[in-house]
Design a protein around this motif. Sequence first.
Motif, short mmCIF file in Angstrom:
data_model
loop_
_atom_site.label_atom_id
_atom_site.label_comp_id
_atom_site.label_asym_id
_atom_site.label_seq_id
_atom_site.Cartn_x
_atom_site.Cartn_y
_atom_site.Cartn_z
N LEU A 41 0.88 -1.21 -0.01
CA LEU A 41 0.12 0.04 -0.01
C LEU A 41 0.99 1.23 -0.02
O LEU A 41 0.43 2.30 -0.41
CB LEU A 41 -0.94 0.08 1.26
CG LEU A 41 -2.13 -1.07 1.03
CD1 LEU A 41 -2.94 -1.04 2.42
CD2 LEU A 41 -3.10 -0.73 -0.08
N LEU A 42 1.99 1.13 0.40
CA LEU A 42 2.88 2.40 0.47
C LEU A 42 3.10 2.75 -1.10
O LEU A 42 3.06 3.91 -1.26
CB LEU A 42 4.32 1.91 1.12
CG LEU A 42 5.50 3.04 0.85
CD1 LEU A 42 5.32 4.33 1.41
CD2 LEU A 42 6.69 2.25 1.22
N LYS A 43 3.49 1.80 -1.69
CA LYS A 43 3.66 2.23 -3.28
C LYS A 43 2.51 2.87 -3.69
O LYS A 43 2.61 3.93 -4.43
CB LYS A 43 4.07 0.95 -4.08
CG LYS A 43 4.52 1.28 -5.47
CD LYS A 43 3.30 1.43 -6.38
CE LYS A 43 3.72 1.68 -7.90
NZ LYS A 43 2.75 2.08 -8.76
N VAL A 44 1.07 2.18 -3.53
CA VAL A 44 0.08 2.83 -3.98
C VAL A 44 -0.17 4.44 -3.46
O VAL A 44 -0.61 5.34 -4.38
CB VAL A 44 -1.17 1.89 -3.81
CG1 VAL A 44 -2.55 2.71 -4.15
CG2 VAL A 44 -1.11 0.62 -4.51
N GLU A 45 -0.08 4.47 -1.95
CA GLU A 45 -0.33 5.62 -1.55
C GLU A 45 0.58 6.88 -2.02
O GLU A 45 0.37 8.01 -2.14
CB GLU A 45 -0.65 5.60 -0.02
CG GLU A 45 -1.60 4.58 0.34
CD GLU A 45 -3.05 5.39 0.02
OE1 GLU A 45 -3.04 6.60 0.19
OE2 GLU A 45 -3.92 4.69 -0.41
N ALA A 46 2.01 6.42 -2.05
CA ALA A 46 3.01 7.37 -2.10
C ALA A 46 2.96 7.98 -3.66
O ALA A 46 3.18 9.11 -3.86
CB ALA A 46 4.37 6.67 -1.83
N SER A 47 2.54 7.12 -4.61
CA SER A 47 2.61 7.46 -5.64
C SER A 47 1.44 8.62 -6.05
O SER A 47 1.49 9.34 -6.79
CB SER A 47 2.39 6.24 -6.69
OG SER A 47 1.30 5.46 -6.77
N ASP A 48 0.31 8.00 -5.56
CA ASP A 48 -0.96 9.21 -5.69
C ASP A 48 -0.61 10.41 -4.91
O ASP A 48 -0.98 11.56 -5.51
CB ASP A 48 -2.16 8.40 -5.11
CG ASP A 48 -2.52 7.17 -6.01
OD1 ASP A 48 -2.36 7.44 -7.13
OD2 ASP A 48 -3.43 6.67 -5.52
N LEU A 49 -0.16 10.37 -3.70
CA LEU A 49 0.34 11.47 -2.91
C LEU A 49 1.31 12.51 -3.71
O LEU A 49 1.11 13.59 -3.73
CB LEU A 49 0.75 11.18 -1.73
CG LEU A 49 -0.22 11.07 -0.45
CD1 LEU A 49 0.52 10.33 0.93
CD2 LEU A 49 -1.07 12.46 -0.17
N ALA A 50 2.09 11.86 -4.24
CA ALA A 50 3.27 12.49 -4.98
C ALA A 50 2.63 13.26 -6.30
O ALA A 50 3.03 14.26 -6.51
CB ALA A 50 4.32 11.64 -5.53
N VAL A 51 1.88 12.47 -6.86
CA VAL A 51 1.28 13.14 -8.04
C VAL A 51 0.16 14.48 -7.54
O VAL A 51 0.15 15.58 -8.22
CB VAL A 51 0.21 12.14 -8.90
CG1 VAL A 51 -0.70 12.80 -9.74
CG2 VAL A 51 1.22 11.27 -9.50
#
Length: 408
Positions: free
Chosen positions: A337-347
């Motif tokens: 979930l880190l990958k999912v959340e981090a990518s969305d937050l970065a965008v």
Amino acid sequence: MAIVTDSSARDMTPAAAVPLRHDIVPLSQRVAQVAAIASADADSVDKESRFPRAALDAARQHGLLGAQIPVEFGGEGASIYDITEMCYALGRACASTAMIVAMHQTKVACLVRHGRGSAWHEQLMRRIAGEQMLLASSTTEGNNGGNIRASAAAIEVTAEGVSLVRNATVISYGAEADGVMTIARRASDASASDQVLVVFTKDDYTLTPTLGWETLGMRGTCSAGFELKANGVVGQVFAEPYDRIHAQTMTPVAHLSWSSAWAGIAAASVERAQAFIRKAARGADGQMPPGAAHYNSAKMSLLKLRALISANLDAYAAHEYDDRGLGSLEFQSAINLLKVEASDLAVATAMSAMRACGLSGYRNDGDFTVGRHLRDLLSAPLMINNDRILANIATASLMSAVPSSLRD
């Protein structure tokens, strides 16, 4: 046209590659020096869709590529905290450089954790530390859509050694690397999920280009497609099954390193938005411009992103050599979930930064442009697609406990 690799193409002797005294110059200082070079080259790397050679040459010179190798094999024994800080700093400078280093360090982490006890892999660790070799990653294959837990190509074992022919739709910076780490079926009669990890050095393989790399962002990673044909010795295949390597090292280190690189890119966009708001306020006798609210949103998204990475870093460090902890449903769900959340937050962070800058952020010229940062970050949710990750961990997420207190 085949790209026939040649290990003699670059002077890679330890003395030539690493002239600095790494025990004297702190790693953080060397990272900052490489980041400065990467930043100066970032715009042209993006425009020309070219490998960030100046930055990677500097990374070699300053010993970054071998920093994670244990001291006993000639490296510095850099920790996961050191590596993620490196990726964050480079992300602020040049997204492509940061992602290349993040992918390289993920492969090195697999070698360090799972290669001990293997004479061939231990010698490769010494070479990476001494020669500052750059390892590429080949995990995407054929039409599997980024499903790295299913392989089509198989390792062939003969009396002469091992061979592999792989249709790799993506090998990031493959033409520039000194070696490639890839996954494959254990044998021709093995199931798609019965996989092994193997590493080949440049004189072991040839690459035949099959797909180009004309993309919206991350253009300098040069993630073209190739047919990989490799021959080596049995010792180049890791003894541990890939499913253990995947859970214990590949996924955690990749997601932590990628997320840190994305956070660095997002931070650079926030920094530009901050400069724009400050300049606009000075020109209006202190009155905040309309985009100020979006700057606050960008800053808050970045804070959330950093906190998320920090929490997962601590969790991984706490269980780094605890196989049971790393394999738990809670940890595996969280690190995916880190990958999912981090990518969305970065965008979201970069998007808010662009809105804070308005047209100045939308333009591709000027001091406040955020276009490159946003384009680079749009790759984040697609790099091993977030939808695939969410589908794969749906059952595990349902089975893991919901925390009963803030301290759990």
